[in-house]
Scaffold this motif. Sequence first.
Motif: not given
Length: 240
Positions: A112-116
């Motif tokens: 999720e945070s890589e996407w963000v």
Amino acid sequence: MKIGIIGAGHIGSALAGRLTRLGHTVYIANSRGPETLTDLAQKTGATPVTAAEAARHGELIVVTIPLKNIPDLPRDLFANVAADVPVIDTSNYYPLLRDGQIPELETGDLTESEWVQQHLGRPVVKAFNNILADHLAAPGQPAGTPGRVALPIAADDAAAKQQVSVLVEALGFDAVDGGSLRESWRQQPGGPIYCNDLPADQLRAHLTRLGTTRTEAQHAEYLANQAKQEQAMAAQGVKL
């Protein structure tokens, strides 16, 4: 410190109140404009600003908005923010109740945070995503207290991770190294670390047991667990 919070929902509001009580100067923004945050400002002591002002003023920045709204943030939001200013991402993926399906998260190609991070164009630190807002709003416990709740912090930048760890400790939680941003899947919804308020020893045991590289089976398990939880929440009329 001067701390910018982009997002005035449950987590953003909880952090605003706690951080101002610790003596920090907090600037908080939402998508509707500073004039809509008068009540929150009176309650927390935070200063309502625009998202651009929250980013510009912050010596540390928290992005805490629904995951689906991340792409709507201005592309130049961090253009004038120094490279050494940590940016915390608190987001969680709720495909049924709020976000819709995001292909890279469904396949597991990205955490999720890589996407963000891709959308912000800025390195992020994954933190404060796995604790309920009302638990975050409550006073923490002094260091060394038996059973003190621990929070994982995942990032690729060691210095940023250390700065966020200091903040977590000041809020009354044990800061536990959650590894790299690629390893932050371990603290995402659907897993044993998510919203279970674990002490540091149990949190570290789960991190070790889960390993560092997510398998297809683990990804499928997390998605299935989260789907069941979202269905239960929907049946209870919960809205995010």
